[in-house]
Scaffold this motif. Structure first.
Motif, PDB file in Angstrom:
ATOM      1  N   SER A 196       9.108   7.266 -25.690  1.00  0.00           N
ATOM      2  CA  SER A 196       8.650   8.436 -24.956  1.00  0.00           C
ATOM      3  C   SER A 196       9.702   9.536 -24.933  1.00  0.00           C
ATOM      4  CB  SER A 196       8.261   8.034 -23.528  1.00  0.00           C
ATOM      5  OG  SER A 196       7.225   7.059 -23.549  1.00  0.00           O
ATOM      6  N   ALA A 197      10.964   9.155 -24.771  1.00  0.00           N
ATOM      7  CA  ALA A 197      12.033  10.163 -24.774  1.00  0.00           C
ATOM      8  C   ALA A 197      12.094  10.874 -26.123  1.00  0.00           C
ATOM      9  CB  ALA A 197      13.371   9.506 -24.459  1.00  0.00           C
ATOM     10  N   LEU A 198      11.972  10.124 -27.197  1.00  0.00           N
ATOM     11  CA  LEU A 198      11.932  10.743 -28.524  1.00  0.00           C
ATOM     12  C   LEU A 198      10.730  11.677 -28.643  1.00  0.00           C
ATOM     13  CD1 LEU A 198      12.716   8.077 -31.280  1.00  0.00           C
ATOM     14  CD2 LEU A 198      14.004  10.150 -30.754  1.00  0.00           C
ATOM     15  N   TYR A 199       9.598  11.217 -28.203  1.00  0.00           N
ATOM     16  CA  TYR A 199       8.365  11.994 -28.326  1.00  0.00           C
ATOM     17  C   TYR A 199       8.525  13.367 -27.675  1.00  0.00           C
ATOM     18  CZ  TYR A 199       3.360  13.029 -28.130  1.00  0.00           C
ATOM     19  OH  TYR A 199       2.124  13.618 -28.284  1.00  0.00           O
ATOM     20  N   TRP A 200       9.028  13.397 -26.457  1.00  0.00           N
ATOM     21  CA  TRP A 200       9.135  14.663 -25.737  1.00  0.00           C
ATOM     22  C   TRP A 200      10.295  15.515 -26.235  1.00  0.00           C
ATOM     23  CZ3 TRP A 200       4.811  15.845 -23.933  1.00  0.00           C
ATOM     24  CH2 TRP A 200       4.000  14.937 -23.245  1.00  0.00           C
ATOM     25  N   SER A 201      11.233  14.934 -26.966  1.00  0.00           N
ATOM     26  CA  SER A 201      12.344  15.728 -27.522  1.00  0.00           C
ATOM     27  C   SER A 201      11.924  16.487 -28.777  1.00  0.00           C
ATOM     28  CB  SER A 201      13.540  14.821 -27.839  1.00  0.00           C
ATOM     29  OG  SER A 201      13.308  14.043 -29.009  1.00  0.00           O
ATOM     30  N   TRP A 202      10.792  16.098 -29.374  1.00  0.00           N
ATOM     31  CA  TRP A 202      10.327  16.732 -30.604  1.00  0.00           C
ATOM     32  C   TRP A 202       9.395  17.901 -30.312  1.00  0.00           C
ATOM     33  CZ3 TRP A 202       8.830  11.268 -32.687  1.00  0.00           C
ATOM     34  CH2 TRP A 202       9.966  10.663 -33.251  1.00  0.00           C
ATOM     35  N   PRO A 209       5.844  20.010 -31.095  1.00  0.00           N
ATOM     36  CA  PRO A 209       4.504  19.511 -31.410  1.00  0.00           C
ATOM     37  C   PRO A 209       4.321  19.206 -32.903  1.00  0.00           C
ATOM     38  CG  PRO A 209       4.348  21.267 -29.807  1.00  0.00           C
ATOM     39  CD  PRO A 209       5.791  21.199 -30.231  1.00  0.00           C
ATOM     40  N   ARG A 210       4.904  20.010 -33.770  1.00  0.00           N
ATOM     41  CA  ARG A 210       4.782  19.751 -35.213  1.00  0.00           C
ATOM     42  C   ARG A 210       5.490  18.457 -35.596  1.00  0.00           C
ATOM     43  NH1 ARG A 210       7.561  22.184 -40.004  1.00  0.00           N
ATOM     44  NH2 ARG A 210       6.086  22.116 -41.740  1.00  0.00           N
ATOM     45  N   GLN A 211       6.652  18.215 -35.007  1.00  0.00           N
ATOM     46  CA  GLN A 211       7.378  16.971 -35.283  1.00  0.00           C
ATOM     47  C   GLN A 211       6.622  15.762 -34.729  1.00  0.00           C
ATOM     48  OE1 GLN A 211      11.127  18.201 -33.513  1.00  0.00           O
ATOM     49  NE2 GLN A 211      12.118  18.268 -35.514  1.00  0.00           N
ATOM     50  N   ARG A 212       6.011  15.907 -33.572  1.00  0.00           N
ATOM     51  CA  ARG A 212       5.226  14.806 -32.992  1.00  0.00           C
ATOM     52  C   ARG A 212       4.071  14.433 -33.915  1.00  0.00           C
ATOM     53  NH1 ARG A 212       4.508  17.724 -27.196  1.00  0.00           N
ATOM     54  NH2 ARG A 212       6.722  17.905 -26.705  1.00  0.00           N
ATOM     55  N   ARG A 213       3.397  15.448 -34.419  1.00  0.00           N
ATOM     56  CA  ARG A 213       2.280  15.208 -35.332  1.00  0.00           C
ATOM     57  C   ARG A 213       2.768  14.512 -36.594  1.00  0.00           C
ATOM     58  NH1 ARG A 213      -2.844  14.266 -36.723  1.00  0.00           N
ATOM     59  NH2 ARG A 213      -3.787  15.729 -38.157  1.00  0.00           N
ATOM     60  N   ALA A 214       3.896  14.989 -37.153  1.00  0.00           N
ATOM     61  CA  ALA A 214       4.445  14.361 -38.360  1.00  0.00           C
ATOM     62  C   ALA A 214       4.851  12.918 -38.079  1.00  0.00           C
ATOM     63  CB  ALA A 214       5.636  15.158 -38.869  1.00  0.00           C
ATOM     64  N   ALA A 215       5.461  12.664 -36.923  1.00  0.00           N
ATOM     65  CA  ALA A 215       5.895  11.310 -36.581  1.00  0.00           C
ATOM     66  C   ALA A 215       4.704  10.361 -36.495  1.00  0.00           C
ATOM     67  CB  ALA A 215       6.662  11.318 -35.262  1.00  0.00           C
ATOM     68  N   THR A 216       3.624  10.821 -35.881  1.00  0.00           N
ATOM     69  CA  THR A 216       2.414   9.991 -35.794  1.00  0.00           C
ATOM     70  C   THR A 216       1.920   9.616 -37.180  1.00  0.00           C
ATOM     71  OG1 THR A 216       1.719  10.893 -33.669  1.00  0.00           O
ATOM     72  CG2 THR A 216      -0.007   9.982 -35.067  1.00  0.00           C
ATOM     73  N   LEU A 217       1.876  10.589 -38.084  1.00  0.00           N
ATOM     74  CA  LEU A 217       1.374  10.323 -39.431  1.00  0.00           C
ATOM     75  C   LEU A 217       2.331   9.453 -40.233  1.00  0.00           C
ATOM     76  CD1 LEU A 217      -0.092  13.857 -40.187  1.00  0.00           C
ATOM     77  CD2 LEU A 217      -1.340  11.780 -39.542  1.00  0.00           C
ATOM     78  N   HIS A 262      11.884  17.297 -45.210  1.00  0.00           N
ATOM     79  CA  HIS A 262      12.802  18.103 -44.395  1.00  0.00           C
ATOM     80  C   HIS A 262      12.655  17.756 -42.919  1.00  0.00           C
ATOM     81  CE1 HIS A 262      15.220  21.484 -43.136  1.00  0.00           C
ATOM     82  NE2 HIS A 262      14.235  21.956 -42.394  1.00  0.00           N
ATOM     83  N   LEU A 263      11.403  17.651 -42.459  1.00  0.00           N
ATOM     84  CA  LEU A 263      11.170  17.270 -41.066  1.00  0.00           C
ATOM     85  C   LEU A 263      11.759  15.900 -40.767  1.00  0.00           C
ATOM     86  CD1 LEU A 263       7.523  18.257 -40.024  1.00  0.00           C
ATOM     87  CD2 LEU A 263       9.635  18.934 -38.898  1.00  0.00           C
ATOM     88  N   ALA A 264      11.539  14.950 -41.672  1.00  0.00           N
ATOM     89  CA  ALA A 264      12.022  13.584 -41.464  1.00  0.00           C
ATOM     90  C   ALA A 264      13.543  13.549 -41.372  1.00  0.00           C
ATOM     91  CB  ALA A 264      11.534  12.676 -42.590  1.00  0.00           C
ATOM     92  N   ARG A 265      14.215  14.345 -42.196  1.00  0.00           N
ATOM     93  CA  ARG A 265      15.688  14.386 -42.127  1.00  0.00           C
ATOM     94  C   ARG A 265      16.143  14.940 -40.781  1.00  0.00           C
ATOM     95  NH1 ARG A 265      15.268  16.112 -47.512  1.00  0.00           N
ATOM     96  NH2 ARG A 265      15.475  18.300 -46.875  1.00  0.00           N
ATOM     97  N   ARG A 266      15.495  15.996 -40.324  1.00  0.00           N
ATOM     98  CA  ARG A 266      15.877  16.589 -39.045  1.00  0.00           C
ATOM     99  C   ARG A 266      15.619  15.633 -37.883  1.00  0.00           C
ATOM    100  NH1 ARG A 266      13.603  22.438 -38.059  1.00  0.00           N
ATOM    101  NH2 ARG A 266      14.953  22.140 -36.246  1.00  0.00           N
ATOM    102  N   MET A 267      14.665  14.755 -38.045  1.00  0.00           N
ATOM    103  CA  MET A 267      14.313  13.803 -36.996  1.00  0.00           C
ATOM    104  C   MET A 267      15.075  12.488 -37.125  1.00  0.00           C
ATOM    105  SD  MET A 267      10.236  14.569 -37.298  1.00  0.00           S
ATOM    106  CE  MET A 267       9.614  13.395 -36.110  1.00  0.00           C
ATOM    107  N   ALA A 268      15.995  12.405 -38.103  1.00  0.00           N
ATOM    108  CA  ALA A 268      16.748  11.165 -38.348  1.00  0.00           C
ATOM    109  C   ALA A 268      15.790   9.989 -38.502  1.00  0.00           C
ATOM    110  CB  ALA A 268      17.758  10.909 -37.230  1.00  0.00           C
TER     111      ALA A 268
END
Length: 203
Positions: A141-147, A149-157, A179-185
C-alpha cells in the motif's frame, strides 16, 4: 471441522465523491467486469462475483491461490478509481453460488479487514491470514500511494504480465514501460511481490 473459504470484497475508494454521471459509469463498468470475471475465473470461484452497494464487488474462493491475479485483473479492468481489496479467510455458514446470499465468519473477516484497510489507507487488507502478511500488505500500500496514477496503472499491468503486454494495454511503446519500470525500481518491487504472493497463497 468446517472447511475455510476466502471471501473477497473490492470497494472503489471515494466513489461517492464522483459526479453522478461518472459514478453511474463506474457502476455499469463494475457490472460488466463482474460478468467477465465470472466467466474467466469460473473454475476457481466457489461463488460468483456480484456487485453490491452499487460499486462494491464480492466473491468467494475455495483457496487463496487466485487472489493475487484476480485482484490485479479487477484493478486493470476498472482503472478509473483506486480499489481496496479485502480478503477474509474463515468458515462459511450459508453456502450459495451467489455472493450476496452468503454469510459466515469469512465474510465478517473480510468486512473487518475492509474497514481497517480504509482507516489505514491500505489497498490490500486481510483477516484470518498469517500475521506475517500484514507488513507485506503495508509495504504494498505504501508503494501504491507513492506512485503517480500512471505508475499505479503500469504496476498493475506488470503484475499481470510482462512489459510487452503492459505496453500493448496502455497503447504505448515498450520503451515507455521500460523507463517507468526503471524509475519504479521494478526488480525490487518484483522481489517484494514474490514474497507477498508466496505467503498469501499459503494462507
Amino acid at each position: 471441522m468446517s472447511k475455510s473459504y476466502v471471501a473477497l470484497i473490492a470497494d472503489a475508494i471515494a466513489s461517492r465523491e464522483l459526479p453522478p454521471a461518472a459514478r453511474a459509469r463506474l457502476q455499469a463498468d463494475a457490472r460488466a467486469a463482474a460478468k467477465d470475471l465470472n466467466q474467466r475465473y469460473r473454475r476457481v470461484l466457489a461463488a460468483r462475483f456480484a456487485v453490491t452497494l452499487g460499486d462494491e464487488l464480492q466473491c468467494l474462493l475455495p483457496t487463496p491461490q487466485p487472489v493475487w491475479h484476480l485482484a490485479h485483473d479487477l484493478r486493470a479492468r476498472l482503472p478509473t478509481v483506486d480499489w481496496v481489496v479485502a480478503c477474509g479467510r474463515e468458515r462459511l455458514l450459508r453456502p450459495s453460488r451467489h455472493g450476496p446470499e452468503m454469510d459466515g465468519p469469512c465474510f465478517h473477516a473480510a468486512r473487518a479487514a475492509m474497514d481497517r484497510g480504509k482507516r489505514q489507507r491500505q489497498v490490500f487488507a486481510f483477516g484470518g491470514f498469517a500475521p506475517a502478511l500484514e507488513p507485506l500488505a503495508s509495504y504494498y500500500s505504501a508503494l501504491y500511494w507513492s506512485w503517480t496514477p500512471r505508475q499505479r496503472r503500469a504496476a498493475t499491468l506488470l503484475r499481470l504480465g510482462d512489459q510487452a503486454a503492459a505496453a500493448a494495454r496502455l497503447d504505448v511503446d515498450r520503451s515507455a514501460i521500460s523507463h517507468l519500470a526503471r524509475r519504479m525500481a521494478w526488480p525490487l518491487v518484483a522481489a517484494g511481490d514474490k514474497m507477498f504472493r508466496a505467503l498469501l497463497e499459503t494462507g
